[in-house]
Enzyme design. Structure first.
Site, PDB file in Angstrom:
ATOM      1  N   GLU A 122       0.814  -1.214   0.000  1.00 24.76           N
ATOM      2  CA  GLU A 122       0.000   0.000   0.000  1.00 24.76           C
ATOM      3  C   GLU A 122       0.851   1.270   0.000  1.00 24.76           C
ATOM      4  OE1 GLU A 122      -4.174  -1.043   2.094  1.00 24.76           O
ATOM      5  OE2 GLU A 122      -2.432  -1.376   3.356  1.00 24.76           O
ATOM      6  N   GLU A 142      -5.210  -9.462   3.122  1.00 24.63           N
ATOM      7  CA  GLU A 142      -6.089  -9.212   4.273  1.00 24.63           C
ATOM      8  C   GLU A 142      -7.302 -10.137   4.347  1.00 24.63           C
ATOM      9  OE1 GLU A 142      -3.587  -5.623   3.633  1.00 24.63           O
ATOM     10  OE2 GLU A 142      -4.779  -6.909   2.317  1.00 24.63           O
TER      11      GLU A 142
END
Length: 268
Positions: A122, A142
């Site tokens: 990210e 995730e």
């Protein structure tokens, strides 16, 4: 009058899991993740990374910022236990911290090798350039934790590669190798692992040769118009162009072009 104080003053006294190297001669700053072997990024480290980017943005000695890591892996992601310990309000600020490279007015290069998962991916997506080693693997894992990316990962990725590929990566926690990341348009370039530092150094030197004010203007314009209509993007581009029209660097660039010499840009 009392002296102003701010938590940030003490927050940067001891950097958690990374270091900052400023090379004023090369007008370069390196933010180096240093928690081998996997360079896991802690909750406190996210706050510190944001503050460091803000500090380097204000530092006149720095033209280009490089985000890199020690060892064979860039980062396997965040401190998993930390998410349960943090308050919902604190967790909601994670994306703002990790977007710091994008808000920074200066060019930011991510040099990635090995695992680049979760928040490691990210924060790399928030940079302007991603140079990947052939050993790199990008992933947003995730879903395996019963969660979704929380620091802009799926949103930025979807802008880059579209909804089909983003669902493939996010909903399956699928890893994207370096060469495929380049083919998809996620990575700026993919190089052999032994050439990662050399390629990063070369890009830093290339970016330094341009006008700092033109670089900052181009970055902000492109970031600001990513979500706008074509008509508004063209309008804003015109305003930015006209602002640079009166800059010292533009005059220097034109004069150097006609005199067939290398321009000496000052950033004004």
């Amino acid at each position: 009058m009392s002296h102003l104080s701010h938590p940030a003053h003490t927050l940067l006294e001891k950097l958690d899991g990374f270091s900052v190297i400023i090379d004023a001669e090369r007008e370069r700053a390196d933010i180096v993740l240093e928690r081998p072997p996997f360079n896991i990024i802690s909750m406190a480290q996210r706050d510190q990374l944001r503050l460091v980017f803000e500090s380097l943005d204000e530092n006149p000695a720095v033209r280009v910022i490089v985000l890199r890591a020690v060892g064979e892996h860039f980062s396997s992601g965040g401190d998993i236990r930390g998410f349960l310990d943090a308050t919902p309000e604190h967790v909601s600020k994670l994306a703002w911290n990790i977007a710091a490279p994008a808000r920074c007015s200066k060019p930011v290069i991510a040099a990635n090798r090995g695992f680049c998962f979760g928040v490691g991916f990210e924060i790399s997506l928030a940079c302007d350039f991603r140079i990947v080693s052939e050993t790199s693997q990008y992933a947003l894992p995730e879903q395996k934790l019963g969660q979704i990316p929380g620091s802009g990962g799926s949103a930025r990725l979807q802008k880059m590669v579209g909804i089909t590929r983003t669902k493939d990566v996010v909903m399956r926690s699928r890893r994207v190798p370096g060469q495929q990341a380049y083919d998809w348009g996620i990575a700026t370039m993919c190089v052999p692992d032994g050439d990662l530092e050399k390629a990063t150094d070369a890009l830093v030197e290339e970016l330094r040769a341009f006008s700092p004010i033109a670089q900052r203007t181009a970055k902000k314009l492109l970031n600001d118009t990513e979500d706008s209509t074509l008509a508004i993007a063209i309008e804003l581009e015109g305003h930015c162009y006209s602002r640079l029209r009166s800059s010292d660097d533009f005059r220097e660039g034109v004069e150097a072009f006609h005199q067939k010499r290398k321009p000496d840009f000052k950033g004004s």
